[in-house]
Write an enzyme that holds these catalytic residues in place. Structure first.
Site, PDB file in Angstrom:
ATOM      1  N   LYS A 107       0.823  -1.214   0.000  1.00 15.91           N
ATOM      2  CA  LYS A 107       0.000   0.000   0.000  1.00 15.91           C
ATOM      3  C   LYS A 107       0.866   1.276   0.000  1.00 15.91           C
ATOM      4  CE  LYS A 107      -4.118  -2.085   0.799  1.00 15.91           C
ATOM      5  NZ  LYS A 107      -3.806  -3.463   0.387  1.00 15.91           N
ATOM      6  N   ASP A 108       2.116   1.147   0.434  1.00 11.96           N
ATOM      7  CA  ASP A 108       3.015   2.311   0.458  1.00 11.96           C
ATOM      8  C   ASP A 108       3.220   2.919  -0.929  1.00 11.96           C
ATOM      9  OD1 ASP A 108       3.608   2.349   3.200  1.00 11.96           O
ATOM     10  OD2 ASP A 108       5.214   0.888   2.965  1.00 11.96           O
TER      11      ASP A 108
END
Ligand SMILES: *Cc1c(COP(=O)(O)O)cnc(C)c1O
Length: 491
Positions: free
Chosen positions: A107-108
């Site tokens: 998700k980063d």
């Protein structure tokens, strides 16, 4: 160029679509012309990762004045590897590691970029209000969003997580988050309680106009936002360019990608890459025991009236894959009435069936497979024993599906398996699978795993247990609205 709703005639410029998140008619923003607008994908392949990101994001979101600066601010020095998403050879295939960002979660990649898009969009659209992100999380999204938004001018972020629903590591990552504009709060109950409480708070604030005159407006960080989807297109190009560099393919040859899928955002980004000209062969959708997408891609029936399984790959425990709606729009040449009808049927009856023509068009590009808990555990163990490669349970789902897929398809086209989490985020499941000893808490298990494998613990997960807890609030689901209204002024 503009984005339009999947459910009607609603339109918005890219900057406005990012600020809004969801279209006012409930649809998702999508670009109908993406496959027709020319893109110099070849020119892109020789660039370094950040240069590639600038080119690709500049094409998908052309309204932003200085994409190069935004990309630089989002990624430079923040990822453990210069390559951003390194490609690792595992057996005969390739694993694309997407988890080297600040929180060790895939998700980063998107949530490092989204705050930059929101602040720049806010400036360009002349919005004076502070944008406050309200998020319910089952673990990974919350921390990645906190990391992306903390101390970003003109924004604030409020994260709610289920008191009973996150792992000790995930909890520690969130409650130790620093930053003047962040607030993290536990909600008694499970993820559904948390999520429905947050949705109700959104709706109640919208209805009552409670924020009027406060200089604040709410937004969301989940993957229905086009600003979260666009950054994910980039690593499909990064992997492809790397395969050329290693002599595994020649420019223009197809590559198949296997994607561990939940909300259908990651794999849809691969479809966007294909529409932009990249030689993506098949996109293989890998599901865990919650195999709703496998069933849909096989039969054309999307039926969420089924048992929900809690698995060791929790980020894929999803029965409503929101981003599939964008694919339906594209596969019907933008037939918004049909898409809106399917979505209505899904929300009212829990099921819809697409016509044979639509299914055929989808299946020309997408394949599907699934992996149960025993198979996932077996795959982690086998990959470690046979290839010396340690993978997390989400990646294991994709590796298992990749193996089955190759058995049907035969050898040939190179295969890239997307890896979405560090094994250290799920130390108990991984240790069990590789035959390690399970004792102590998750933090101790991380150390056991590091000693056994020789793979270092990611920077973002080290020393977590010693960090001071900065957020101790615990509330009931019914208190979420009041909590938001109380905190919103001080964020
Ligand atoms: C979010 C997530 C996924 C699923 O990605 P989608 O874009 O929702 O399909 C898979 N693995 C991990 C570890 C995730 O955090």
């Amino acid at each position: 160029m503009f984005y339009q709703s999947t459910r009607g005639s609603e339109r918005a410029a890219d900057t406005a679509a990012v600020l809004r998140g969801i279209a006012p008619d409930g649809g998702l923003y999508v670009e109908a012309e993406l496959g027709e607008r020319p893109f110099d994908w070849r020119g892109c392949l020789s660039l370094p990762p950040l240069g590639m990101a600038e080119k690709i994001l500049g094409h998908l979101l052309p309204g932003y004045a200085d994409m190069g600066a935004l990309v630089e601010r989002a990624y430079a020095g923040k990822f453990e590897s210069e390559e951003l998403t390194p490609l690792v050879k595992v057996g005969e295939d390739y694993v694309l590691e997407l988890f080297h960002g600040p929180t060790a979660a895939f998700k980063d990649v998107a949530l490092s970029m989204l705050p930059q898009l929101i602040t720049a969009g806010r400036a360009q659209e002349g919005v004076k209000d502070k944008i406050v992100i309200l998020t319910a999380t089952s673990g990974d999204t919350g921390k990645a969003a906190l990391e992306g938004f903390h101390d970003v001018e003109g924004t604030g972020i409020l994260v709610f997580f289920p008191a009973d629903g996150v792992s000790p590591v995930q909890r520690a990552q969130m409650v130790t988050q620093s930053g003047a504009n962040v607030k993290v709060c536990a909600v008694r109950g499970n993820f559904d309680d948390c999520q429905s409480g947050v949705k109700q708070a959104f709706a109640a604030i919208d209805r009552s106009g409670a924020l009027e005159g406060k200089g604040r407006r709410l937004s969301s960080a989940n993957s229905i936002n086009i600003g979260r989807l666009a950054p994910q297109v980039v690593y499909y190009f990064i992997a492809y360019a790397e395969l050329i560099r290693r002599g595994a393919i020649r420019e223009g040859e197809p590559v198949d990608y296997v994607v561990p899928t939940g909300n259908f955002g990651d794999i849809l980004a691969g479809y966007f890459a294909r529409l932009m000209g990249l030689s993506v062969g098949r996109l293989v959708c890998a599901s865990n025991a919650n195999r709703i997408l496998t069933d849909f891609l096989t039969t054309g029936v999307y039926d969420r009236r089924r048992e929900f399984f809690k698995t060791t790959s929790p980020s894929m425990d999803i029965l409503v894959s929101s981003n599939l709606e964008r694919l339906l729009f594209l596969a019907t040449d933008g037939d918004t009435a049909r898409v809106a009808g399917w979505m209505r049927a899904l929300s009212e009856e829990g099921v819809y069936r697409v016509d044979a023509g639509t299914l055929e068009r989808i299946r020309a590009v997408f394949a599907a497979g699934c992996c149960d808990e025993a198979q996932s555990c077996e795959t982690i163990g086998r990959t470690w024993r046979e290839c010396g490669y340690l993978c997390d349970p989400h990646t294991a789902v994709a590796l298992h599906v990749a193996r089955e897929y190759k058995q049907q398809r035969g050898a040939g086209t190179p295969l890239v398996v997307l890896s979405t989490a560090s094994p250290y985020k799920f130390p108990a499941a991984v240790l069990r699978a590789v035959g390690g000893e399970l004792h102590g808490d998750e933090f101790e298990q991380m150390e056991t795993l590091a000693a056994l494998s020789g793979v270092p613990v990611p920077k973002g997960l080290r020393g977590l247990k010693e960090r001071p807890v900065l957020h101790g609030d615990v509330i009931d689901r019914e208190e979420i609205l009041d909590y938001v209204l109380r905190q919103i002024d001080v964020l």
